[in-house]
Design a protein around this motif. Structure first.
Motif, PDB file in Angstrom:
ATOM      1  N   CYS A   1      93.806  58.621  57.510  1.00  0.00           N
ATOM      2  CA  CYS A   1      93.046  57.371  57.674  1.00  0.00           C
ATOM      3  C   CYS A   1      91.997  57.522  58.769  1.00  0.00           C
ATOM      4  N   ASN A   2      91.941  58.672  59.426  1.00  0.00           N
ATOM      5  CA  ASN A   2      90.993  58.955  60.506  1.00  0.00           C
ATOM      6  C   ASN A   2      91.572  58.602  61.872  1.00  0.00           C
ATOM      7  N   GLY A   3      92.785  58.070  61.935  1.00  0.00           N
ATOM      8  CA  GLY A   3      93.397  57.762  63.227  1.00  0.00           C
ATOM      9  C   GLY A   3      93.767  59.040  63.971  1.00  0.00           C
TER      10      GLY A   3
ATOM     11  N   GLU B   1      92.557  61.976  63.575  1.00  0.00           N
ATOM     12  CA  GLU B   1      91.340  62.721  63.928  1.00  0.00           C
ATOM     13  C   GLU B   1      90.848  62.289  65.306  1.00  0.00           C
ATOM     14  N   LEU B   2      90.884  60.972  65.557  1.00  0.00           N
ATOM     15  CA  LEU B   2      90.377  60.463  66.832  1.00  0.00           C
ATOM     16  C   LEU B   2      91.203  61.016  67.986  1.00  0.00           C
TER      17      LEU B   2
ATOM     18  N   PRO C   1      98.815  56.847  65.422  1.00  0.00           N
ATOM     19  CA  PRO C   1      98.682  58.304  65.470  1.00  0.00           C
ATOM     20  C   PRO C   1      99.420  58.856  66.687  1.00  0.00           C
TER      21      PRO C   1
END
Lengths: 515, 171
Positions: B53-55, B57-58, B151
């Motif tokens: 979900c891109n969490g 990645e951050l 995350p």
């Protein structure tokens, strides 16, 4: 001939912003779109539903953003064996990909010539439509990938560069196909859908009370916006009034999400233009904010902070103090970083004129959110349709006219300062009060809309309740749907090495788009 | 230029000590010795988002901020799997990313480690398995280590990386 959409029979729809629902026939579907186009409405979202078990039909919905309200148009397709509806792409080009996605999931076709799969990459059969009610969403199928015919550009010296889906950095996956001459980009075609996780189908198995957890994970960087949109839709359906304190805290969380993303983007933009100093300092400032989040809200990223009926925890007096200190430290730091960016000749040389999205193009193609505002198109739900508590905060519309990377950088700087102002105003609110209220189980088959201006732009949830506290369907829409096609325009005539910078200045969501 | 210099001077050094992990709580020195023995050089990591979900990645990006300063510990992110010793995989593996993930793994030279990141990487998380998701990373490629969280924060990611290296030393 366009009918006046004001004359349509419409009923008011539960939502956190003024919202109406109009049921139309096939002809009106297109006439309404034409009339809306002429009155400068923007398309917000387009989705479909399989209601064959209820009325023997498939339904298609389009949500439009008008100056004073949101209009949801619903069309029921009577022919359930080969359902189809007229494409809206002629009036709203942004609808094109949404329509392709609707076909992949539900098998509802349009009269568009582009019938390439958008979300379906061969992971399931082309005769299987996973969002149909008679399809078991849990079943797994072997991948049978087929070539995807990109539009080719021909001419002397033209060649293609294929990038992705795995990119060079720690970012999400997608495919970019560049047609170039030398370094100059003649055409960019995006292919997305790689992170499609079947979220719409998963919602059908979630309960009304826990759907917010799934909503928060549609796009992790916009968790607050999506979970708020979900909660707003459910609360509107159940006529739940959230405690005032909870509403302030939700706005605080939303502004923190905006701040964190803008700080991260400003650092990454500096880095992509060869100024690593920018990344170092902005990533430090972002980390300061995330640590303050952890201390104040209990988590660095607020994925589960919002719940139906309120939020999970209130700020302690210490946390409030820490946040105020953080804003006091952040503001001069960002001011100094802005002057460093503004005065850096090398950086400005890369930022200015790169990836220009003209205002006319932005308007024509229906740009939305931060990208639109950086091209001079005034649209911000917090200003245009302020839902509580924004109705009392008088948020400022941040506008830049340049439309280039530099303008999107400046818009982020401006929004940081405006967000800090809003955060301070929110902290001035009454401390330690009620932060949750019970949300009753909603009756079945009620549609509600939640619309929240996240940091990228408006995110929308269209929630339809099921029986026994379940969810019949839930469509989540990320503003990246509208803005991804604009990137294909912004890159035209630029050089390939500027693409990462231009792409970062848009910073669109893959996961939010792919669903 | 004065602003830039002044900002550097006033910020100073922010890097914190390495996060501790159960097996061996490495110091910067033991970590670098381990890396030299096993690889003979800095550890190179490649990240693949297999449907996240891109969490996550951050939080992986945050490892490079001045507080965690991963690169200062002799660990760096590289752009190609052909340069990488370790693969961080986030997300439930989406059906649409299955092939790309396999190819990325195959492109890495041996010896190689894989860490599945986050609740999704571990078991599919809220997405589980479905027509569109294969669930956890281990269902597609061999996984050496898992870092849970939704995350996971940068300290536990850092710890997970150190633990994977330390477990190789123990073997």
């Amino acid at each position: 001939m366009a009918t006046n959409f004001m004359e349509l029979q419409s009923a008011s729809l539960p939502a956190n912003v003024p919202c109406k629902l109009a049921r139309v026939d096939r002809q009106q579907w297109l006439q309404t779109a034409e009339a809306l186009r002429q009155s400068n409405a923007r398309i917000l979202a387009l989705w479909g539903a399989d209601d064959r078990d209820r009325d023997g039909s498939f339904h298609i919905y389009a949500a439009y953003l008008l100056p004073d309200s949101v209009l949801v148009v619903e069309h029921c397709m009577e022919d359930a064996s080969t359902p189809s509806y007229p494409s809206l792409a002629v009036f709203f080009p942004a609808a094109s990909r949404m329509q392709r996605a609707v076909f992949d999931l539900l098998g509802i076709a349009t009269d568009e010539s582009d019938t390439r799969g958008w979300l379906r990459h061969g992971g399931w059969s082309e005769t299987l439509f996973p969002l149909r009610r008679d399809v078991d969403g849990k079943h797994q199928y072997p991948v049978a990938s087929a070539p995807y015919p990109f539009v080719s550009v021909e001419g002397d010296g033209v060649h293609e560069i294929a990038v992705g889906p795995v990119h060079a950095g720690t970012i999400e996956p997608g495919h970019f196909r560049f047609s170039v001459v030398g370094e100059k980009v003649l055409r960019l075609e995006e292919r997305l859908g790689y992170t499609h996780k079947g979220i719409a189908k998963l919602f059908e198995n979630a309960s009304q009370q826990n759907g917010h957890r799934l909503a928060a994970r549609i796009s992790g960087d916009s968790a607050v916006a999506f979970s708020w949109a979900y909660c707003a839709a459910l609360e509107a359906i159940t006529e739940t009034v959230c405690p005032a304190r909870a509403i302030l805290l939700r706005a605080l969380a939303l502004e923190h999400e905006r701040l964190a993303n803008h700080l991260g983007d400003l650092g990454a933009l500096g880095n992509d233009a060869g100024f690593a100093f920018g990344l170092t300092h902005f990533s430090r400032l972002k980390e300061d904010l995330l640590r303050a989040n952890a201390a104040a809200f209990g988590a660095r990223y607020l994925l589960d902070y919002l719940i139906p009926g309120g939020v999970t925890v209130d700020l302690t007096a210490d946390a409030r103090c820490r946040l105020l200190n953080l804003y006091d430290a952040l503001e001069p730091s960002v001011t100094q970083m802005r002057s460093i960016y503004d005065e850096h000749a090398g950086l400005q040389d890369r930022f200015r004129e790169a990836g220009r999205l003209e205002r006319a193009t932005a308007e024509e193609l229906g740009a939305i959110g931060l990208v639109a505002r950086a091209s001079g198109v005034a649209c911000d739900l917090r200003v245009d349709h302020p839902w509580p508590p924004y109705d009392t905060l008088a948020p400022k519309m941040i506008l830049q006219s340049g439309g280039d990377v530099a303008a999107r950088v400046q818009a982020r700087f401006d929004e940081i300062f405006e967000s800090l102002r809003i955060c301070r105003a929110l902290l001035a609110g009454p401390p330690m009060a009620e932060i949750q209220t019970p949300v009753p189980i909603a009756a079945a088959n009620l549609l509600g809309i939640g619309l929240i201006e996240g940091w990228r732009g408006p995110v929308m949830i269209a929630l339809k309740t099921g029986s026994g506290g379940g969810i019949r369907s839930c469509h989540a829409h990320d503003p990246s749907w509208q803005n991804w096609p604009l990137l294909e325009y912004a890159i035209l005539g630029n050089i390939v090495p500027d693409f990462p910078l231009i792409n970062k200045s848009f910073n669109l969501s893959y996961s939010g788009q792919d669903g | 230029m004065w602003n830039t210099l002044s900002r550097m001077l006033h910020t100073g050094l922010l890097t914190e000590s390495l996060p501790t992990c159960d097996e061996a709580a490495p110091t910067l020195e033991t970590l670098q010795n381990d890396l030299l023995k096993i690889l003979g050089r800095a550890l190179c990591i490649r990240h693949v988002d297999a449907g996240s979900c891109n969490g996550c990645e951050l939080e992986i990006q945050a490892l490079n901020n001045p507080y965690y300063n991963l690169e200062g510990a002799g660990i760096k992110f590289v752009a190609s799997p052909r340069h990488a010793d370790m693969l961080l995989v986030t997300g439930p593996v989406s059906v649409n990313m299955e092939e790309a993930l396999k190819r990325t793994y195959d492109a890495m030279p041996d010896p190689k480690w894989v860490i599945a990141i986050g609740d999704c990487g571990a078991c599919g998380g809220v997405f589980g398995t479905s027509y569109a998701s294969r669930g956890g990373v281990a269902s597609i490629i061999p996984v050496n280590h898992v870092v849970m969280g939704c995350p996971p924060n940068p300290a536990s990611l850092f710890s997970g990386i150190l633990r994977t290296i330390a477990s190789t030393r123990i073997e």
